[in-house]
Design a protein around this motif. Structure first.
Motif, PDB file in Angstrom:
ATOM      1  N   VAL A 182       0.352  -1.312   0.200  1.00  0.00           N
ATOM      2  CA  VAL A 182      -0.049  -0.115  -0.068  1.00  0.00           C
ATOM      3  C   VAL A 182       0.940   1.230  -0.050  1.00  0.00           C
ATOM      4  O   VAL A 182       1.822   1.499   0.817  1.00  0.00           O
ATOM      5  CB  VAL A 182      -0.703  -0.268   1.476  1.00  0.00           C
ATOM      6  N   GLY A 183       0.590   2.182  -0.257  1.00  0.00           N
ATOM      7  CA  GLY A 183       0.893   3.544  -0.682  1.00  0.00           C
ATOM      8  C   GLY A 183       1.127   3.831   1.075  1.00  0.00           C
ATOM      9  O   GLY A 183       0.186   3.972   2.545  1.00  0.00           O
ATOM     10  N   SER A 184       2.303   4.574   1.096  1.00  0.00           N
ATOM     11  CA  SER A 184       2.715   5.662   2.184  1.00  0.00           C
ATOM     12  C   SER A 184       1.521   6.941   3.046  1.00  0.00           C
ATOM     13  O   SER A 184       1.445   6.665   3.962  1.00  0.00           O
ATOM     14  CB  SER A 184       3.959   5.840   1.638  1.00  0.00           C
ATOM     15  N   ASN A 185       0.490   6.725   1.657  1.00  0.00           N
ATOM     16  CA  ASN A 185      -0.771   8.393   2.545  1.00  0.00           C
ATOM     17  C   ASN A 185      -1.886   6.813   3.135  1.00  0.00           C
ATOM     18  O   ASN A 185      -2.846   7.270   3.867  1.00  0.00           O
ATOM     19  CB  ASN A 185      -1.076   8.644   1.134  1.00  0.00           C
ATOM     20  N   GLU A 186      -1.357   5.446   3.269  1.00  0.00           N
ATOM     21  CA  GLU A 186      -2.522   4.857   3.770  1.00  0.00           C
ATOM     22  C   GLU A 186      -2.275   4.385   5.093  1.00  0.00           C
ATOM     23  O   GLU A 186      -1.115   3.942   5.213  1.00  0.00           O
ATOM     24  CB  GLU A 186      -3.041   4.041   2.306  1.00  0.00           C
ATOM     25  N   LYS A 187      -3.468   3.264   6.164  1.00  0.00           N
ATOM     26  CA  LYS A 187      -3.501   3.308   7.154  1.00  0.00           C
ATOM     27  C   LYS A 187      -2.829   1.682   6.806  1.00  0.00           C
ATOM     28  O   LYS A 187      -3.198   0.872   5.592  1.00  0.00           O
ATOM     29  CB  LYS A 187      -4.778   3.771   7.656  1.00  0.00           C
ATOM     30  N   LEU A 188      -1.348   1.423   7.714  1.00  0.00           N
ATOM     31  CA  LEU A 188      -1.092   0.067   7.388  1.00  0.00           C
ATOM     32  C   LEU A 188      -2.263  -1.278   8.142  1.00  0.00           C
ATOM     33  O   LEU A 188      -1.902  -0.449   9.721  1.00  0.00           O
ATOM     34  CB  LEU A 188       0.128   0.374   8.123  1.00  0.00           C
ATOM     35  N   GLN A 192      -0.451  -6.214   6.128  1.00  0.00           N
ATOM     36  CA  GLN A 192      -0.143  -5.646   4.791  1.00  0.00           C
ATOM     37  C   GLN A 192       1.262  -4.560   4.915  1.00  0.00           C
ATOM     38  O   GLN A 192       1.649  -4.183   6.307  1.00  0.00           O
ATOM     39  CB  GLN A 192      -0.989  -3.918   4.794  1.00  0.00           C
ATOM     40  N   ILE A 193       2.852  -4.208   4.238  1.00  0.00           N
ATOM     41  CA  ILE A 193       3.520  -3.376   3.874  1.00  0.00           C
ATOM     42  C   ILE A 193       3.175  -2.248   3.094  1.00  0.00           C
ATOM     43  O   ILE A 193       2.429  -2.167   2.178  1.00  0.00           O
ATOM     44  CB  ILE A 193       4.719  -4.300   3.378  1.00  0.00           C
ATOM     45  N   TYR A 194       4.199  -1.494   3.708  1.00  0.00           N
ATOM     46  CA  TYR A 194       4.016  -0.055   2.506  1.00  0.00           C
ATOM     47  C   TYR A 194       5.028  -0.284   1.366  1.00  0.00           C
ATOM     48  O   TYR A 194       6.348  -0.646   1.324  1.00  0.00           O
ATOM     49  CB  TYR A 194       5.353   0.955   3.324  1.00  0.00           C
ATOM     50  N   ASP A 195       4.744   0.378   0.766  1.00  0.00           N
ATOM     51  CA  ASP A 195       5.248   0.045  -1.139  1.00  0.00           C
ATOM     52  C   ASP A 195       6.523   0.953  -1.396  1.00  0.00           C
ATOM     53  O   ASP A 195       6.427   2.318  -0.491  1.00  0.00           O
ATOM     54  CB  ASP A 195       4.567   0.876  -2.262  1.00  0.00           C
TER      55      ASP A 195
END
Length: 391
Positions: A182-188, A192-195
Motif C-alpha cells: 500500500v502507499g505511504s498515505n494509507e493506514k497500514l 500489509q507493507i508500505y510500497d
C-alpha cells in the motif's frame, strides 16, 4: 538458470532502434551525441596572449625597451609592432603582426614609457597561444556516442555550435504488483507493507535522467495483470514490472507475458539476490520483470536494467564493468551463486556491510554500491579486485 555473464551478453545483443532529435546545447547535458562533430573554426582563431604582459619580437629584445602601444582582449584592429619596441598586452588579446613572444608583467620594471627586462629570463615564443593550438578547422572534436557534459557544452559553445543531434531517451514505465503493498498515505493494516519499490524505481530512473511515464499498481489477478501489461506496454519503449515473477500461486507476470506472445530472453539467473529476474521482448518493446523484494529489485535494476537504459540512450559497452576495487577484508561464501553484496567504498577499498538479508534495507541506506563476488570465488581474499556497481 543462466549465469550472470550470459544475461549481460543477451542484453548487450538486443538491437535498439534509437531515434535522434536536435536540441540546444544547454538542453543536451546527460544525453549522448548522435553525430561526430568537426570543428567549424580554428581555436584559437588568431594568435593571442596567454598572459598579461608585453609583446615583442624576440630578436629585438634589449634590457631597456620603449612601449609603443596597448592591446587588450576584444581589440579587432591592431597596429603592427613597431621595430625594436614593445607593446602592453592583456590575456586573450591578439598578438600584433611582427611580435612572436610575450614577457609576463612580473618580469619587467616600468618607468614612464620604457621597461627594463632581463633577456635571460625570456624564451622565444613564451606565452603566445598559436592559432589552431586547440583544434584546426575540420578536426574531430566530439565522437558519436559521447555523453555530453558541461565540459562538452563549453567546447561546443566555444566553436559557435548552438545545437546538437542527440539520441532520444527511452520512454519507461513501471508496473507494481502485490496486494499486500500500500502507499505511504494509507493506514497500514495487519498483513500489509508500505510500497518501497515504486518510489525506489521511480527515483532510480530519475537518476538516469529518465522522465518516468507512469508508476501503476495492478491487482494480483491474472486477468488484471495481463490487461495492464497489454495496455501499458504500448505507451513506452521499456516496461519494468516489479513483483509477481516468482513461482507462487499469485505470481501472474510470467504467464501473462507468455499469453501476450512475449519472446522470453531469459528467466532466472544464478545470483543472489534477484534469482527470479525476467527479460523479454513484447512486440518492439523490452520488458524487465524484477523480483518484488526491494533489495533484490534494486540490485537487479542496477546490474541489468540501468546499463540497458544507458545503451538505449546511446552509450556503448555498458555491461563491461570498468570499476574494480579491492576488498578491505576477506569474505567467505558457501553459495554456488554469484553474489551482489551491499557495500561501502571508502578510501579506494570495498567494505562489505552487515545486513545482507534480502528483506533488510537498513544497509542500503549506508551502501554506496554493490560488489560482485563470482560464484567460483568461495574465499574472497583481501586485496583482490572485484566489480563495483555504484549507486
Amino acid at each position: 538458470m543462466i549465469k550472470v555473464e550470459e544475461a549481460k551478453e543477451i542484453l548487450s545483443a538486443i538491437k535498439i532502434d534509437r531515434k535522434i532529435k536536435t536540441v540546444s546545447i544547454t538542453e543536451s547535458v546527460g544525453m549522448f551525441c548522435a553525430e561526430t562533430i568537426y570543428s567549424p573554426i580554428a581555436v584559437p582563431s588568431f594568435d593571442n596572449s596567454a598572459m598579461d604582459g608585453y609583446a615583442l619580437f624576440f630578436d629585438d629584445i634589449k634590457p631597456v625597451m620603449e612601449i609603443s602601444g596597448v592591446v587588450k582582449a576584444g581589440d579587432t584592429l591592431v597596429e603592427p609592432l613597431k621595430s625594436e619596441t614593445i607593446v602592453r598586452i592583456f590575456t586573450g588579446a591578439p598578438i600584433p603582426v611582427g611580435a612572436d613572444t610575450v614577457v609576463k608583467q612580473e618580469l619587467v620594471k616600468i618607468q614612464d614609457r620604457q621597461i627594463t627586462i632581463d633577456p635571460g629570463l625570456v624564451k622565444k615564443g613564451d606565452f603566445v597561444r598559436k592559432s589552431g593550438a586547440q583544434c584546426e578547422i575540420g578536426q574531430e572534436v566530439v565522437k558519436i556516442g559521447t555523453k555530453i557534459t558541461t565540459g562538452t557544452v563549453a567546447l561546443l559553445a566555444s566553436l559557435g555550435i548552438a545545437e546538437i543531434a542527440v539520441f532520444k531517451k527511452p520512454k519507461v514505465g513501471v508496473v507494481l504488483t502485490g496486494d499486500e503493498v500500500v502507499g505511504s498515505n494509507e493506514k497500514l493494516l495487519p498483513g500489509q507493507i508500505y510500497d518501497a519499490n515504486g518510489p525506489m524505481l521511480h527515483t532510480a530512473l530519475l537518476e538516469l535522467g529518465i522522465e518516468v511515464e507512469f508508476v501503476e499498481k495492478v491487482k494480483d489477478e491474472a486477468k488484471s495483470v495481463e490487461e495492464s501489461i497489454k495496455n501499458l506496454v504500448e505507451k513506452v519503449d521499456i516496461l519494468i514490472l516489479s513483483g509477481g515473477i516468482s513461482v507462487g500461486d499469485f505470481d501472474f507476470v510470467r504467464p501473462a507475458l507468455q499469453n501476450l506472445g512475449a519472446k522470453e530472453l531469459f528467466y532466472r539467473i544464478a545470483q543472489k539476490p534477484g534469482k527470479p529476474l525476467y527479460a523479454g521482448i513484447l512486440g518492439s518493446k523490452v520488458v524487465f520483470a524484477l523480483p518484488g523484494n526491494p533489495s533484490s529489485s534494486l540490485s537487479c535494476f542496477k546490474v541489468y536494467v540501468s546499463p540497458f537504459i544507458m545503451r538505449f540512450c546511446g552509450a556503448e559497452n555498458t555491461y563491461q564493468s570498468d570499476l574494480k576495487f579491492p576488498l578491505a577484508q576477506a569474505y567467505n561464501s558457501d553459495s554456488s551463486l554469484t553474489l551482489f553484496l551491499k557495500c561501502e567504498l571508502k578510501e579506494g577499498e570495498i567494505h562489505i556491510l552487515s545486513g545482507q538479508e534480502s528483506f533488510n534495507l537498513i544497509s542500503f541506506n549506508r551502501a554506496t554500491g554493490l560488489v560482485e563476488i563470482p560464484n567460483s570465488d568461495t574465499q574472497s581474499s583481501k586485496g583482490n579486485l572485484y566489480n563495483y556497481y555504484p549507486f
